[in-house]
Design an enzyme around this catalytic site. Sequence first.
Site, PDB file in Angstrom:
ATOM      1  N   ARG A  24      -6.615  25.852   0.702  1.00 21.57           N
ATOM      2  CA  ARG A  24      -7.531  25.519   1.803  1.00 21.57           C
ATOM      3  C   ARG A  24      -6.784  24.757   2.882  1.00 21.57           C
ATOM      4  NH1 ARG A  24     -12.791  23.279  -1.562  1.00 21.57           N
ATOM      5  NH2 ARG A  24     -13.146  25.197  -2.751  1.00 21.57           N
ATOM      6  N   SER A 123     -15.405  27.060   0.337  1.00 21.77           N
ATOM      7  CA  SER A 123     -16.551  26.519  -0.391  1.00 21.77           C
ATOM      8  C   SER A 123     -17.512  25.740   0.509  1.00 21.77           C
ATOM      9  CB  SER A 123     -16.060  25.667  -1.565  1.00 21.77           C
ATOM     10  OG  SER A 123     -17.131  25.340  -2.425  1.00 21.77           O
ATOM     11  N   HIS A 124     -17.650  24.442   0.256  1.00 22.44           N
ATOM     12  CA  HIS A 124     -18.631  23.609   0.975  1.00 22.44           C
ATOM     13  C   HIS A 124     -18.042  22.954   2.222  1.00 22.44           C
ATOM     14  CE1 HIS A 124     -16.413  21.372  -2.002  1.00 22.44           C
ATOM     15  NE2 HIS A 124     -16.612  20.280  -1.295  1.00 22.44           N
ATOM     16  N   ASP A 299     -24.344  26.050  -1.238  1.00 22.82           N
ATOM     17  CA  ASP A 299     -23.291  25.733  -0.272  1.00 22.82           C
ATOM     18  C   ASP A 299     -22.749  26.994   0.386  1.00 22.82           C
ATOM     19  OD1 ASP A 299     -21.950  26.702  -2.507  1.00 22.82           O
ATOM     20  OD2 ASP A 299     -20.219  25.393  -2.255  1.00 22.82           O
ATOM     21  N   ASP A 301     -20.278  29.121  -0.093  1.00 22.87           N
ATOM     22  CA  ASP A 301     -20.028  30.327  -0.908  1.00 22.87           C
ATOM     23  C   ASP A 301     -21.027  30.473  -2.051  1.00 22.87           C
ATOM     24  OD1 ASP A 301     -18.925  28.140  -2.292  1.00 22.87           O
ATOM     25  OD2 ASP A 301     -17.406  29.363  -3.265  1.00 22.87           O
ATOM     26  N   ASP A 303     -21.864  28.741  -4.673  1.00 22.85           N
ATOM     27  CA  ASP A 303     -21.604  28.416  -6.087  1.00 22.85           C
ATOM     28  C   ASP A 303     -22.159  27.044  -6.471  1.00 22.85           C
ATOM     29  OD1 ASP A 303     -19.646  26.942  -4.747  1.00 22.85           O
ATOM     30  OD2 ASP A 303     -18.032  27.459  -6.138  1.00 22.85           O
ATOM     31  N   ARG A 304     -22.451  26.195  -5.484  1.00 16.66           N
ATOM     32  CA  ARG A 304     -23.054  24.890  -5.780  1.00 16.66           C
ATOM     33  C   ARG A 304     -24.549  24.935  -5.502  1.00 16.66           C
ATOM     34  NH1 ARG A 304     -18.985  20.016  -4.297  1.00 16.66           N
ATOM     35  NH2 ARG A 304     -17.074  21.010  -5.017  1.00 16.66           N
ATOM     36  N   THR A 367     -12.139  17.839 -14.802  1.00 20.84           N
ATOM     37  CA  THR A 367     -12.761  18.476 -13.644  1.00 20.84           C
ATOM     38  C   THR A 367     -12.003  19.768 -13.321  1.00 20.84           C
ATOM     39  OG1 THR A 367     -13.473  16.335 -12.798  1.00 20.84           O
ATOM     40  CG2 THR A 367     -13.346  18.128 -11.217  1.00 20.84           C
ATOM     41  N   GLU A 386     -21.249  20.134 -13.716  1.00 22.65           N
ATOM     42  CA  GLU A 386     -20.455  19.001 -13.233  1.00 22.65           C
ATOM     43  C   GLU A 386     -21.271  18.221 -12.211  1.00 22.65           C
ATOM     44  OE1 GLU A 386     -17.014  21.158 -11.887  1.00 22.65           O
ATOM     45  OE2 GLU A 386     -18.000  21.799 -10.049  1.00 22.65           O
ATOM     46  N   SER A 388     -20.662  17.230  -9.347  1.00 19.93           N
ATOM     47  CA  SER A 388     -20.496  17.582  -7.932  1.00 19.93           C
ATOM     48  C   SER A 388     -21.305  18.839  -7.576  1.00 19.93           C
ATOM     49  CB  SER A 388     -19.019  17.765  -7.604  1.00 19.93           C
ATOM     50  OG  SER A 388     -18.417  18.653  -8.518  1.00 19.93           O
ATOM     51  N   LYS A 399     -19.180  28.715 -11.221  1.00 24.54           N
ATOM     52  CA  LYS A 399     -20.489  28.083 -11.109  1.00 24.54           C
ATOM     53  C   LYS A 399     -21.360  28.943 -10.203  1.00 24.54           C
ATOM     54  CE  LYS A 399     -18.272  24.635  -8.090  1.00 24.54           C
ATOM     55  NZ  LYS A 399     -16.976  24.284  -8.641  1.00 24.54           N
TER      56      LYS A 399
END
Length: 582
Positions: A24, A123-124, A299, A301, A303-304, A367, A386, A388, A399
Amino acid sequence: MVFKVSRVQSTPFEGQKPGTSGLRKKVKVFVQPHYLHNFVQSTFNALGADVVRGATLVVSGDGRYFSKDAVQIIIKMAAANGVRRIWVGQNSLLSTPAVSAVIRERVGADGSKANGAFILTASHNPGGPNEDFGIKYNMENGGPAPEGITDKIYANTTTINEYLIAEGLPDVDISTIGLTSFTGPEGQFDVDVFDSASDYVKLMKSIFDFESIKKLLTSPNFTFCYDALHGVGGAYAQRIFVEELGAQESSLLNCVPKEDFGGGHPDPNLTYAKELVARMGLGKTKGNQEPPEFGAASDGDADRNMVLGKRFFVTPSDSVAIIAANAVQAIPYFSGGLKGVARSMPTSAALDVVAKNLNLKFFEVPTGWKFFGNLMDAGMCSICGEESFGTGSDHIREKDGIWAVLAWLSILAYKNKDNLGGEKLVSVEDIVRQHWSTYGRHYYTRYDYENVDAGAAKELMAYLIKLQSSLGEVNNIIKGIRSDVSTVVNADEFEYKDPVDGSISKHQGIRYLFEDGSRLVFRLSGTGSEGATIRLYIEQYEKDPSKIGRESSEALSPLVEVALKLSKMQEFTGRSTPTVIT
């Protein structure tokens, strides 16, 4: 058309080291000539010609800025490296969990199966010309590349001197579903653009009882709200929640995927999901409208996830514990029982108590989702999570934000199955409070100290490790700070031996474990050029039913005071308050 393969000279870029979530960087870094090309070629080289030649690879992501350009570059490089076919989600959109599902479940018209994927996401993190881009490689099991592969990729980026590309290959129209075929030196090369949602929707329908969820969502007593934060989750929301489950279109917020996520920060928490938080009655100003019964966000993508009830926040640690406690009754996929459950070490021990009560195998891992993936591949774990905002199961190897939302809707549907016409439905808050009265409550908070001087952060951690050599001294210090806090019975630096492959992960965080089940955890993350982030996790366990309804800040206050004074946080860091509290 017939394409030719070019060998383009290049030189290494510093810092192309992928973490568990890939590489990233700012978009401005990725758009440099050869930058993305170097990383992709280094990945092909790490996988080896025997894997790459003739392979079927998925290339898609969360649709953030630069994704469409990146897809075309990867297609041309894949062709040149002997890949047989590329699968692209329409408009290059696939959520990270959907990519995992496509790798594991999709069969092409010619019977082909995917060997892996390049996922284009940060991601986020925010998106746009001045924001972040990311790329990661997932393996044939649908999970992130293990360290053995990411270490090879990084080593290759430091010595790379050329990459292969089919420069004459025209851009493929990724906005239209269909097959485009080319011919190269090694024969046919196909690009298959397919519907982004179909495979994932099919998988969700095989896991959950959509009929019972639909009865809940179409009940006049139940109101629902889902916020995709302009991330890729929007590509699934209409199909799943509206078309399949009968929710009102007005219940979808920010469900048009945008390259810059509408200028927002696509991170589903109480800080960034402002519109959802306000609608659910948790904003600073109380609105006139009655909040919905259930709200959720995912989020960039997808996954959260974040789950909310009416004026009520469900912590991610509680969420995974409650899903595990109710899964066998409420979710058909788990009706035969759970193989085991797992959480990341900093996540609260709410899941441990469920596992103990239900006599389930339990794992505490470092993690990083890859640790869960190993357990799942070995058939040892069904549900994991998790702190987060990540929750998932063994249906894929990532996730999964929308899975978590459907899991909660399934639990609500199950609890209300005989009550949908009644005066008052069993609410999210009712389910959480009932869980606390059964298993006890884990009051929990996380303090982040960002961009702390890296040297000072390391000194603080070294001090905490040294302290652990005498628990007597630790307890004397604690009693001098607060006499109403329990006694420390164990203290260590968390180390994990993977029960599947025997690998050992050291220095995963410093733990102080108390007699009453409470914990203090200190972790260091990101010791880069911008300094380090110290994460402090504070957890107070309460079994007394008369004390489980307190305000979290009040219940945690003694332990917070102990944590800050015991660690000499202000002395080492110069900070009197954390950057972020969650």
